[in-house]
Design a protein around this motif. Structure first.
Motif, PDB file in Angstrom:
ATOM      1  N   UNK A  59       0.820  -1.213   0.000  1.00 18.75           N
ATOM      2  CA  UNK A  59       0.000   0.000   0.000  1.00 18.75           C
ATOM      3  C   UNK A  59       0.855   1.265   0.000  1.00 18.75           C
ATOM      4  N   UNK A  60       2.153   1.171   0.255  1.00 20.93           N
ATOM      5  CA  UNK A  60       3.022   2.357   0.235  1.00 20.93           C
ATOM      6  C   UNK A  60       3.912   2.389  -1.017  1.00 20.93           C
ATOM      7  N   UNK A  61       3.632   1.536  -1.973  1.00 18.47           N
ATOM      8  CA  UNK A  61       4.515   1.464  -3.149  1.00 18.47           C
ATOM      9  C   UNK A  61       4.493   2.744  -3.970  1.00 18.47           C
ATOM     10  N   UNK A  62       3.366   3.420  -4.027  1.00 21.51           N
ATOM     11  CA  UNK A  62       3.270   4.642  -4.835  1.00 21.51           C
ATOM     12  C   UNK A  62       3.945   5.833  -4.178  1.00 21.51           C
ATOM     13  N   UNK A  63       4.146   5.788  -2.873  1.00 22.80           N
ATOM     14  CA  UNK A  63       4.728   6.922  -2.168  1.00 22.80           C
ATOM     15  C   UNK A  63       6.186   6.694  -1.793  1.00 22.80           C
ATOM     16  N   UNK A  64       6.731   5.542  -2.119  1.00 21.60           N
ATOM     17  CA  UNK A  64       8.076   5.201  -1.691  1.00 21.60           C
ATOM     18  C   UNK A  64       9.048   5.167  -2.871  1.00 21.60           C
ATOM     19  N   UNK A  65      10.097   5.986  -2.770  1.00 22.58           N
ATOM     20  CA  UNK A  65      11.129   5.935  -3.811  1.00 22.58           C
ATOM     21  C   UNK A  65      11.939   4.639  -3.697  1.00 22.58           C
ATOM     22  N   UNK A  66      11.960   4.070  -2.501  1.00 21.85           N
ATOM     23  CA  UNK A  66      12.648   2.780  -2.314  1.00 21.85           C
ATOM     24  C   UNK A  66      11.950   1.687  -3.115  1.00 21.85           C
ATOM     25  N   UNK A  67      10.634   1.708  -3.093  1.00 17.44           N
ATOM     26  CA  UNK A  67       9.872   0.744  -3.882  1.00 17.44           C
ATOM     27  C   UNK A  67      10.074   0.950  -5.370  1.00 17.44           C
ATOM     28  N   UNK A  68      10.164   2.201  -5.786  1.00 20.31           N
ATOM     29  CA  UNK A  68      10.429   2.505  -7.188  1.00 20.31           C
ATOM     30  C   UNK A  68      11.792   1.998  -7.636  1.00 20.31           C
ATOM     31  N   UNK A  69      12.796   2.181  -6.760  1.00 15.41           N
ATOM     32  CA  UNK A  69      14.143   1.685  -7.086  1.00 15.41           C
ATOM     33  C   UNK A  69      14.147   0.160  -7.149  1.00 15.41           C
ATOM     34  N   UNK A  70      13.504  -0.486  -6.192  1.00 21.74           N
ATOM     35  CA  UNK A  70      13.454  -1.946  -6.187  1.00 21.74           C
ATOM     36  C   UNK A  70      12.781  -2.454  -7.461  1.00 21.74           C
ATOM     37  N   UNK A  71      11.654  -1.836  -7.830  1.00 21.33           N
ATOM     38  CA  UNK A  71      10.946  -2.277  -9.032  1.00 21.33           C
ATOM     39  C   UNK A  71      11.746  -2.009 -10.306  1.00 21.33           C
ATOM     40  N   UNK A  72      12.511  -0.930 -10.329  1.00 24.46           N
ATOM     41  CA  UNK A  72      13.376  -0.664 -11.479  1.00 24.46           C
ATOM     42  C   UNK A  72      14.432  -1.759 -11.611  1.00 24.46           C
ATOM     43  N   UNK A 124      14.427  -3.683   2.977  1.00 24.72           N
ATOM     44  CA  UNK A 124      14.430  -4.262   4.325  1.00 24.72           C
ATOM     45  C   UNK A 124      14.315  -3.175   5.382  1.00 24.72           C
ATOM     46  N   UNK A 125      14.920  -2.030   5.134  1.00 24.73           N
ATOM     47  CA  UNK A 125      14.835  -0.919   6.074  1.00 24.73           C
ATOM     48  C   UNK A 125      13.447  -0.287   6.085  1.00 24.73           C
ATOM     49  N   UNK A 126      12.669  -0.540   5.075  1.00 19.36           N
ATOM     50  CA  UNK A 126      11.337   0.063   4.933  1.00 19.36           C
ATOM     51  C   UNK A 126      10.225  -0.861   5.457  1.00 19.36           C
ATOM     52  N   UNK A 127      10.572  -1.956   6.115  1.00 14.43           N
ATOM     53  CA  UNK A 127       9.556  -2.916   6.574  1.00 14.43           C
ATOM     54  C   UNK A 127       8.682  -2.354   7.682  1.00 14.43           C
ATOM     55  N   UNK A 128       9.112  -1.282   8.347  1.00 14.10           N
ATOM     56  CA  UNK A 128       8.277  -0.700   9.395  1.00 14.10           C
ATOM     57  C   UNK A 128       6.997  -0.089   8.812  1.00 14.10           C
ATOM     58  N   UNK A 129       7.018   0.210   7.507  1.00 20.51           N
ATOM     59  CA  UNK A 129       5.847   0.772   6.846  1.00 20.51           C
ATOM     60  C   UNK A 129       5.015  -0.279   6.127  1.00 20.51           C
ATOM     61  N   UNK A 130       5.647  -1.374   5.709  1.00 16.93           N
ATOM     62  CA  UNK A 130       4.930  -2.397   4.957  1.00 16.93           C
ATOM     63  C   UNK A 130       5.677  -3.734   5.057  1.00 16.93           C
ATOM     64  N   UNK A 132       5.206  -6.150   3.106  1.00 16.75           N
ATOM     65  CA  UNK A 132       5.500  -6.575   1.734  1.00 16.75           C
ATOM     66  C   UNK A 132       6.927  -6.185   1.338  1.00 16.75           C
ATOM     67  N   UNK A 133       7.426  -5.079   1.884  1.00 16.21           N
ATOM     68  CA  UNK A 133       8.794  -4.672   1.607  1.00 16.21           C
ATOM     69  C   UNK A 133       9.782  -5.668   2.220  1.00 16.21           C
ATOM     70  N   UNK A 134       9.455  -6.227   3.357  1.00 17.13           N
ATOM     71  CA  UNK A 134      10.307  -7.242   3.970  1.00 17.13           C
ATOM     72  C   UNK A 134      10.361  -8.510   3.144  1.00 17.13           C
ATOM     73  N   UNK A 135       9.214  -8.914   2.622  1.00 21.94           N
ATOM     74  CA  UNK A 135       9.171 -10.105   1.768  1.00 21.94           C
ATOM     75  C   UNK A 135       9.942  -9.833   0.476  1.00 21.94           C
ATOM     76  N   UNK A 136       9.750  -8.652  -0.084  1.00 23.62           N
ATOM     77  CA  UNK A 136      10.483  -8.284  -1.295  1.00 23.62           C
ATOM     78  C   UNK A 136      11.983  -8.245  -1.027  1.00 23.62           C
ATOM     79  N   UNK A 137      12.366  -7.760   0.160  1.00 25.97           N
ATOM     80  CA  UNK A 137      13.788  -7.725   0.514  1.00 25.97           C
ATOM     81  C   UNK A 137      14.369  -9.135   0.548  1.00 25.97           C
ATOM     82  N   UNK A 138      13.622 -10.090   1.086  1.00 28.29           N
ATOM     83  CA  UNK A 138      14.086 -11.486   1.105  1.00 28.29           C
ATOM     84  C   UNK A 138      14.344 -11.991  -0.315  1.00 28.29           C
TER      85      UNK A 138
END
Length: 181
Positions: A59-72, A124-130, A132-138
């Motif tokens: 749910x925070x993927x649209x507001x997170x530049x970390x998610x954008x970098x990971x998806x890139x 992994x550092x962004x898991x406090x917000x979601x 899903x970011x922790x699972x993606x980090x794995x």
């Protein structure tokens, strides 16, 4: 005549040449997927896709530049690895054997190892917000290991002079020369 030296002797000369065998025709060969490089590419594609889905479903993927970098990173790896897999499956790599495929893949896999280290660490550092970011980090760290191992394999293959696809066939020619008496 010297007792220690025989009256006749034979000289053998062996010359080893290497022949490179490639087939220039394009053909589908699904057996590549059962090789270690093929398995690694399938694993990398799968890990890229799973990591991308995890970040996108957050749910925070649209507001997170970390998610954008990971998806890139995930989509860059997905498309490059997928295209290279198709090139191997259809023996296009073998058709264009003059291109240094192993070096290209080594450079890409090395860069993607570093990119995934950064992207997975940031996720992994962004898991406090979601979560899903922790699972993606794995899955990102798993992809980092897969790309790192693939880079190591490509480095060793390029250093030893191996072909990306096709084979070197050693051919030995022996010549026996005896002195005429």
């Amino acid at each position: 005549m010297d007792q220690g030296f025989p009256g006749q002797h034979t000289t053998t000369t062996t010359v080893t040449t290497t022949t490179t065998t490639t087939q220039p025709n394009i053909r589908f060969d699904p057996s590549y997927i059962r090789t270690l490089p093929g398995i690694l590419k399938v694993v990398q594609i799968t890990l890229n896709l799973i990591g991308f889905i995890c970040i996108t479903c957050s749910y925070v993927s649209n507001t997170s530049s970390r998610g954008g970098w990971f998806n890139t990173v995930a989509m860059g790896g997905f498309w490059f690895t997928g295209i290279v897999l198709v090139l191997y499956l259809f023996h296009i790599v073998e058709k264009f054997s003059r291109i240094p495929w192993l070096k290209i893949e080594f450079v890409f896999c090395s860069i993607w190892t570093v990119f995934y280290l950064l992207a997975a660490s940031l996720a992994a550092d962004h898991t406090k917000y979601s979560e899903a970011f922790g699972v993606a980090a794995f899955f990102g760290f798993c992809a980092m290991i897969a790309y790192g191992y693939d880079a190591w394999l490509k480095f060793n293959a390029a250093r030893s002079g191996a072909l990306a696809q096709g084979q070197h066939t050693p051919k030995q020619v022996s010549t026996v020369t005896s002195p005429a008496y």
